[in-house]
Write a protein that holds these residues in place. Structure first.
Motif, PDB file in Angstrom:
ATOM      1  N   ASP A 180       0.579  -1.180   0.057  1.00 33.37           N
ATOM      2  CA  ASP A 180       0.200  -0.172   0.080  1.00 33.37           C
ATOM      3  C   ASP A 180       0.729   1.381   0.019  1.00 33.37           C
ATOM      4  O   ASP A 180       0.452   2.451  -0.287  1.00 33.37           O
ATOM      5  CB  ASP A 180      -1.047   0.006   1.322  1.00 33.37           C
ATOM      6  N   GLN A 181       2.009   0.993   0.543  1.00 35.74           N
ATOM      7  CA  GLN A 181       2.884   2.322   0.422  1.00 35.74           C
ATOM      8  C   GLN A 181       3.818   2.472  -0.699  1.00 35.74           C
ATOM      9  O   GLN A 181       4.192   3.425  -1.151  1.00 35.74           O
ATOM     10  CB  GLN A 181       4.314   2.063   1.542  1.00 35.74           C
ATOM     11  N   CYS A 182       3.568   1.603  -1.863  1.00 37.58           N
ATOM     12  CA  CYS A 182       4.259   1.840  -2.924  1.00 37.58           C
ATOM     13  C   CYS A 182       3.472   2.504  -3.905  1.00 37.58           C
ATOM     14  O   CYS A 182       2.209   2.539  -4.305  1.00 37.58           O
ATOM     15  CB  CYS A 182       4.495   0.467  -3.857  1.00 37.58           C
ATOM     16  N   ARG A 183       3.963   3.666  -4.467  1.00 38.70           N
ATOM     17  CA  ARG A 183       3.384   4.827  -5.123  1.00 38.70           C
ATOM     18  C   ARG A 183       4.018   4.758  -6.638  1.00 38.70           C
ATOM     19  O   ARG A 183       3.161   5.430  -7.476  1.00 38.70           O
ATOM     20  CB  ARG A 183       3.597   6.267  -4.458  1.00 38.70           C
ATOM     21  N   LEU A 184       4.782   4.163  -6.813  1.00 41.57           N
ATOM     22  CA  LEU A 184       5.641   4.074  -8.068  1.00 41.57           C
ATOM     23  C   LEU A 184       6.235   2.722  -8.515  1.00 41.57           C
ATOM     24  O   LEU A 184       7.037   2.211  -7.618  1.00 41.57           O
ATOM     25  CB  LEU A 184       6.491   5.099  -8.059  1.00 41.57           C
ATOM     26  N   LEU A 185       5.628   2.250  -9.590  1.00 43.94           N
ATOM     27  CA  LEU A 185       6.261   1.003 -10.104  1.00 43.94           C
ATOM     28  C   LEU A 185       7.288   1.529 -11.454  1.00 43.94           C
ATOM     29  O   LEU A 185       6.640   2.052 -12.416  1.00 43.94           O
ATOM     30  CB  LEU A 185       5.551  -0.092 -10.199  1.00 43.94           C
ATOM     31  N   GLU A 186       8.631   1.414 -11.548  1.00 47.92           N
ATOM     32  CA  GLU A 186       9.312   1.909 -12.783  1.00 47.92           C
ATOM     33  C   GLU A 186       9.889   0.638 -13.438  1.00 47.92           C
ATOM     34  O   GLU A 186      10.514  -0.252 -12.869  1.00 47.92           O
ATOM     35  CB  GLU A 186      10.429   2.933 -12.203  1.00 47.92           C
TER      36      GLU A 186
END
Lengths: 596, 100
Positions: free
Chosen positions: B37-43
């Protein structure tokens, strides 16, 4: 070997690049990279390479993902043809296939599936999905970039291109030869369509050509029977061993006949080493069955027949292109069969029409051209033919002493046979002038003479024979199952149906006929008629009936003074009742009037 | 393929050369558990990416939807011209972030 692999092998020397991959997703990458490298060597730009790689990957993925059962053991074939203006790729799958949608829409941006077909459609200029039994071919085409010719090729590349061009030339030559042969045959058949060609000859030539072009060793053609209940053999090639193939009822258990199964399923059925014919299948005795295909064909959704091609070699099934030829040739055959049937129907109609014309000519020739005088009586007669000529006739024959023999008869039947029997009856009666004044005896004798012939053809004749005696002012009559004699005498409120009737001629050989004597005083009228008058029908289907006919005859007798007016009155009133409804039977009458 | 998590919770995938029907399920299984839930970005580093097919694009959409629940996003870094063309064609450039 399965049909797809054989098809690919047969075409191996005709494609610029051909490869087979295992039916597995892990094999897709290597296959598409092989194509990509091959196209790259030809100088295709990076974006085009990427496009083809993506399109072929989508096609190959689908070929793997949607395969079922043992079909997954068969490889997926990819063929790429480097054309002069375009690149064509063919991906052969062994799935159940699907209908290529007319429109391929882009799914919602949040959708996780459904982009494959859209990518294929968007990255190509043309897409065809050809479905066959056991294999399907996705054909993809895209124009080559226009600037490719600007690339300066190396010597190696030129040599490769030359080799490719030679292969393509061999390919085109073979294809041209095959196409030429097919086209010549198809043009020849198209020229014959509609011609009065013997159907069996036409079918034999067509199947022989088809066998040659598709390299088949045998063929069987069955057509649906006229009653639509069974498949009857028309041809068995190469030797016409039709007798070995009995008709097959369409309701036969399907296990017993591949042809019936194909007819029921309305689709081609392949047979071969993997799906051999049942032991009792009639095809086994008729043709080589190492490999083959049963093709049911239809016109207007109705089964017309089954064409089967077979090969002795179990390792050599028919290729998709050969199956296409089978379909094209059989389409021509179906048209010719329908033409032949229409021609038959037209011929039958022409024969029937001619027969009716002949019957009408015979019938008219039987009628008296002139009505003899018989004062103080006068007579008027009428004969009106319905569309279908029946067996009505009348005759008026002088008896020699001033009296007349009146005959009115109806032969049960239509057309020439009925007209001929009318002629025979007329001659028979005319040959016995000594009995003209004894109608009952005349009728009994005529019955004995005609009985054997009438019985043999299962026909009979109703007749009323009457002697009009001007001396005694009497009508002496005998009735063989015919409509009664109607008589009106002055002072009667209504005419009467007179005379006892007996069996028609041709029922019993020794029938005796009662004889009736009727007075015809001055002013009286009498009517001899056939059932076409009393059974006149109107548009509502109501029949006039004897009672109404008697009323009309009574009105004719009381409201007219001469026989022509009386006859005209009768026919007019019958016409009024019919009210333009076509006559269904001949109408014949003799109207007699005793002058006041 | 490498999967690295930064201190801000974002994830970075490098070294992937293709995303297609044959490997997308495995890729999703690997990445999805890391999308907290803390992940705001997947690059996703596309500089080494040679090929993505429709299943691969479907997988990216799936990950994007997972990220979007927490206002996160999927970034495709240095996509090739071919990949850019495909993304445009599929309108996916409207939901993914593309960086040169």
């Amino acid at each position: 070997m399965n049909p797809a692999a054989a098809s690919a092998v047969n075409r191996e020397d005709r494609v610029s690049l051909r490869l087979e991959m295992a039916c597995d997703l892990s094999a897709v990458r290597a296959a598409t990279l092989t194509v990509r490298d091959w196209l790259a060597k030809k100088g295709l730009p990076e974006l085009d390479l990427g496009g083809w790689e993506l399109v072929l990957a989508e096609a190959a993925n689908n070929a793997v993902k949607y395969v079922e059962g043992d079909a997954s053991q068969q490889p997926v074939a990819i063929e790429v043809i480097w054309g002069e203006r375009e690149i064509e790729a063919r991906v052969t799958d062994h799935t159940a296939g699907f209908d290529w949608p007319a429109e391929v829409d882009l799914p919602d941006v949040d959708a996780e599936n459904g982009r494959g077909l859209f990518l294929i459609k968007s990255l190509t200029d043309e897409v065809f999905y050809l479905r066959h039994t056991g294999q399907n071919v996705l054909v993809l085409r895209r124009a080559r970039p226009a600037n490719l010719t600007d690339i300066s090729p190396t010597v190696d590349e030129l040599q490769n291109r030359l080799a490719d061009a030679e292969l393509a030339l061999v390919d085109m030559t073979a294809e041209l030869a095959s196409s030429y042969e097919s086209l010549v045959a198809l043009f020849r058949y198209s020229a014959e369509l509609g011609a009065h060609t013997n159907l069996k000859d036409f079918s034999q030539r067509l199947l022989k050509d088809l066998m040659q072009i598709t390299e088949a060793d045998g063929a069987v053609l069955r057509l649906i029977s006229a009653d639509g209940k069974k498949l009857e053999p028309l041809l068995v090639l190469p030797g016409d061993e039709k007798n070995l193939l009995p008709p097959i009822p369409l309701n036969l258990e399907t296990d017993g006949s591949t042809e019936i199964s194909a007819a029921r399923r309305r689709q081609d059925i392949w047979f071969g080493p993997e799906e051999p014919l049942a032991a009792q299948d009639p095809l086994r005795s008729a043709m080589p069955t190492g490999n083959g295909i049963c093709h049911p064909f239809f016109v207007a959704n109705q089964l017309v027949g089954i064409a089967t091609l077979g090969r002795a070699d179990a390792d050599k099934p028919f290729a998709a292109a050969q199956v296409n030829l089978l379909h094209s040739f059989i389409d021509f055959l179906a048209i010719q069969i329908i033409n032949a049937r229409l021609l038959d129907e037209r011929t039958v109609a022409q024969v029937t029409r001619r027969e009716l014309e002949i019957a009408a000519e015979i019938q008219c020739s039987l009628l008296p051209t002139k009505i003899p005088k018989c004062p103080p009586f006068e007579m008027s007669a009428a004969y009106q033919s319905a569309l279908q000529v029946g067996g009505d006739f009348y005759d008026i024959i002088p008896a020699g002493d001033g009296s007349l023999l009146l005959v009115i008869a109806d032969v049960m039947g239509k057309g020439v046979p009925a007209a001929l029997f009318a002629a025979v009856l007329r001659s028979t009666l005319r040959s016995m002038p000594q009995l003209f004044k004894q109608p009952a005896e005349l009728m009994a004798t005529a019955n004995r003479i005609l009985f054997p012939d009438l019985t043999r053809v299962d026909m009979f004749v109703t007749a009323l024979v009457a002697c009009l005696d001007p001396q005694r002012r009497k009508l002496i009559s005998a009735n063989a199952g015919h409509c009664p004699l109607l008589v009106w005498q002055p002072g009667m409120a209504q005419a009467q149906a007179l005379g006892e009737s007996s069996l028609p001629l041709g029922i019993e050989p020794l029938t005796r006929y009662p004889q009736t004597e009727t007075d015809l005083p001055a002013g009286a009228a009498a009517l001899l008629y056939t059932d076409g008058l009393s059974e006149t029908r109107n548009a509502a289907g109501e029949m006039l009936g004897e009672e109404k006919l008697i009323r009309i005859f009574t009105q004719a007798a009381t409201q007219t003074s001469d026989c022509d007016s009386g006859r005209h009155f009768l026919l007019t009133r019958l016409g009024d009742f019919r009210d333009h409804t076509p006559m269904t039977d001949d109408q014949t009458l003799i109207y007699i009037r005793h002058h006041l | 393929m490498n999967l690295a998590a930064a201190s801000d919770g974002s994830l970075c995938v490098t070294g992937l050369d293709r995303l297609s029907a044959s490997n997308c399920a495995a890729f999703k299984e690997l990445v999805k558990p890391r999308l907290t839930d803390q992940c705001r970005l997947l690059e996703l580093d596309c500089s080494t990416m040679q090929f993505i097919d429709s299943d691969g694009f479907g997988t990216l959409v799936n990950l994007h939807r997972r990220l979007a629940v927490n206002d996160g996003k999927l970034r495709l870094k240095e996509p090739s011209p071919m990949l850019r063309q495909s993304l445009r064609m599929l309108h996916l450039d409207e939901i993914f972030e593309l960086t040169p």
